[in-house]
Design a protein around this motif. Structure first.
Motif, short mmCIF file in Angstrom:
data_model
loop_
_atom_site.label_atom_id
_atom_site.label_comp_id
_atom_site.label_asym_id
_atom_site.label_seq_id
_atom_site.Cartn_x
_atom_site.Cartn_y
_atom_site.Cartn_z
N LYS A 25 0.84 -1.21 0.00
CA LYS A 25 0.00 0.00 0.00
C LYS A 25 0.87 1.26 0.00
O LYS A 25 1.90 1.30 0.70
CB LYS A 25 -0.93 0.00 1.21
N SER A 196 5.51 -5.47 10.38
CA SER A 196 6.98 -5.32 10.39
C SER A 196 7.58 -5.36 11.79
O SER A 196 8.62 -5.98 12.00
CB SER A 196 7.37 -4.00 9.72
N ARG A 211 1.79 -10.02 7.62
CA ARG A 211 1.58 -8.92 6.68
C ARG A 211 2.68 -7.88 6.91
O ARG A 211 2.64 -7.13 7.87
CB ARG A 211 0.21 -8.29 6.90
N GLY A 213 5.06 -4.75 5.50
CA GLY A 213 5.22 -3.70 4.51
C GLY A 213 6.53 -2.95 4.65
O GLY A 213 7.45 -3.09 3.84
N THR A 214 6.62 -2.14 5.70
CA THR A 214 7.76 -1.23 5.90
C THR A 214 9.11 -1.95 5.81
O THR A 214 10.05 -1.46 5.20
CB THR A 214 7.62 -0.54 7.27
N ARG A 220 6.28 4.48 4.31
CA ARG A 220 5.25 4.95 3.37
C ARG A 220 5.14 6.47 3.42
O ARG A 220 5.26 7.07 4.46
CB ARG A 220 3.89 4.34 3.72
#
Ligand SMILES: *Cc1c(COP(=O)(O)O)cnc(C)c1O
Length: 222
Positions: A25, A196, A211, A213-214, A220
């Motif tokens: 995202k 993360s 899940r 991301g970072t 982000r």
């Protein structure tokens, strides 16, 4: 570190049997392609419009997981595009997903989001609401939705005991449902927890989907 290097590091650390959702995202398609080329196929998005735009221009064998709060007026657009909607946070939303899936002639796979964290801003069923939904067999009337398990988040805090207690709480709700043979559920076998900053604890407490991301794509820009 490149996206590819980050991804390979993370994959090395994640134990066998635990699946990774690379949370993309707010990151552009070319960063997703970098992860794709390193072998990643499962990506997480939190906004319908963004998922649809990326889905259009990226390889068709990507499995898109929807992980954000899903507004009821966006459901129809998402049906058929998401391999798993992880964030079903109300029975009303579930019924709508089922109605739209039935209309579209597809089966939608979902996780029920449970809320145990301290923050009131987070969405989801309370543990009691979720257990009540299953004990009154609320799933039986679904015709085009497959409930595959539970998703949850820990409190956003540096207190790791608290984080662990939250994951343990989510896992115990999941197990109560999954182990209840009288429910006759099939394919209820996914426990999605961990991001993360806390995924190692989540895996220790039983997560089989994380899940992240970072840690893979960097910070982000909202
Ligand atoms: C954004 C998000 C993640 C990823 O968080 P990171 O800290 O960047 O790994 C995981 N789960 C959900 C539900 C999210 O919204």
């Amino acid at each position: 570190m490149s996206v590819k290097e980050n991804l390979l590091e993370v994959l090395k650390e994640i134990p066998q049997g635990v699946e990774l959702v690379a949370v993309s995202k707010f990151h552009p398609a070319d960063m997703i392609m970098e992860a794709y080329e390193a072998g990643q196929r499962c990506f997480g998005e939190s906004r319908v419009q963004e998922l649809l735009e990326k889905e259009k221009c990226l390889p068709s064998d990507i499995k898109w997981h929807f992980i954000g709060h899903l507004q009821t007026n966006k459901v129809r657009q998402l049906i058929g595009k998401a391999a798993l909607i992880e964030s079903v946070d109300s029975e009303r939303l579930l019924r709508l997903i089922d109605a739209e899936s039935t209309k579209a002639g597809v089966v939608t796979r979902v996780l029920m989001q449970v809320h145990v964290a301290q923050e009131e801003t987070k969405f989801g069923f309370s543990p009691d609401e979720l257990l009540d939904f299953f004990s009154r067999r609320g799933f039986e009337s679904l015709t085009a939705t497959h409930i595959c398990g539970v998703m949850g988040m820990a409190s956003n805090t540096d207190d790791l005991d608290r984080v662990r207690a939250d994951f343990r709480n989510i896992a115990s709700i999941y197990r109560k449902i999954a182990d209840d043979e009288s429910l006759g559920l099939r394919g209820f076998d996914v426990l999605s927890m961990g991001m993360s900053g806390d995924w190692q604890i989540a895996v220790e407490e039983g997560a089989d989907l994380v899940r992240i991301g970072t840690r893979i794509f960097g910070a982000r820009q909202y």
